[in-house]
Design a protein around this motif. Structure first.
Motif, PDB file in Angstrom:
ATOM      1  N   VAL A  78       0.831  -1.202   0.000  1.00  0.00           N
ATOM      2  CA  VAL A  78       0.000   0.000   0.000  1.00  0.00           C
ATOM      3  C   VAL A  78       0.869   1.256   0.000  1.00  0.00           C
ATOM      4  O   VAL A  78       0.577   2.232  -0.698  1.00  0.00           O
ATOM      5  CB  VAL A  78      -0.976  -0.009   1.198  1.00  0.00           C
ATOM      6  N   THR A  79       1.949   1.249   0.753  1.00  0.00           N
ATOM      7  CA  THR A  79       2.856   2.391   0.793  1.00  0.00           C
ATOM      8  C   THR A  79       3.497   2.626  -0.569  1.00  0.00           C
ATOM      9  O   THR A  79       3.578   3.767  -1.039  1.00  0.00           O
ATOM     10  CB  THR A  79       3.948   2.179   1.857  1.00  0.00           C
ATOM     11  N   VAL A  80       3.929   1.555  -1.214  1.00  0.00           N
ATOM     12  CA  VAL A  80       4.529   1.689  -2.552  1.00  0.00           C
ATOM     13  C   VAL A  80       3.490   2.211  -3.537  1.00  0.00           C
ATOM     14  O   VAL A  80       3.774   3.093  -4.349  1.00  0.00           O
ATOM     15  CB  VAL A  80       5.119   0.343  -3.018  1.00  0.00           C
ATOM     16  N   ARG A  81       2.272   1.679  -3.460  1.00  0.00           N
ATOM     17  CA  ARG A  81       1.206   2.158  -4.342  1.00  0.00           C
ATOM     18  C   ARG A  81       0.941   3.644  -4.134  1.00  0.00           C
ATOM     19  O   ARG A  81       0.798   4.413  -5.085  1.00  0.00           O
ATOM     20  CB  ARG A  81      -0.079   1.370  -4.089  1.00  0.00           C
ATOM     21  N   ASP A  82       0.880   4.075  -2.873  1.00  0.00           N
ATOM     22  CA  ASP A  82       0.647   5.487  -2.573  1.00  0.00           C
ATOM     23  C   ASP A  82       1.756   6.369  -3.135  1.00  0.00           C
ATOM     24  O   ASP A  82       1.492   7.452  -3.676  1.00  0.00           O
ATOM     25  CB  ASP A  82       0.514   5.699  -1.071  1.00  0.00           C
TER      26      ASP A  82
END
Length: 96
Positions: A78-82
């Motif tokens: 999720v952090t990478v996607r954000d």
């Protein structure tokens, strides 16, 4: 034979070779591919451990550990996607 047709045939052969897909080995050097494979493996292992715990074949400690690893993997994804979405939005804001 005309020189132009020879050059065209050479260019065609070169572009055909460049356009053919290269076979990927089991050990891919692409870090994104490696990360996604690792993420999928972690989630699958967590699901297997959870199913084993529900049927009574795994101890609670293994279940908690698998769930913690899965949670960490999902939070990382999720952090990478954000960050990717944020970078894309920043690119869209750039003046042309």
């Amino acid at each position: 034979m005309d020189i132009r047709s020879t050059l065209a045939a050479q260019q065609y052969a070169a572009s055909r070779q460049a356009a053919t897909p290269t076979p990927q080995s089991e050990q891919s050097t692409n870090p994104f591919s490696t990360a996604t494979t690792s993420f999928a493996d972690t989630v699958q292992q967590g699901e297997k451990t959870a199913m084993a715990a529900l049927s009574g074949n795994a101890d609670p400690h293994a279940l908690v550990q698998a769930l913690a690893q899965t949670e960490l993997a999902v939070e990382t994804a999720v952090t990478v996607r954000d960050k990717v979405v944020e970078a894309y939005q920043e690119i869209l804001r750039m003046p042309v």
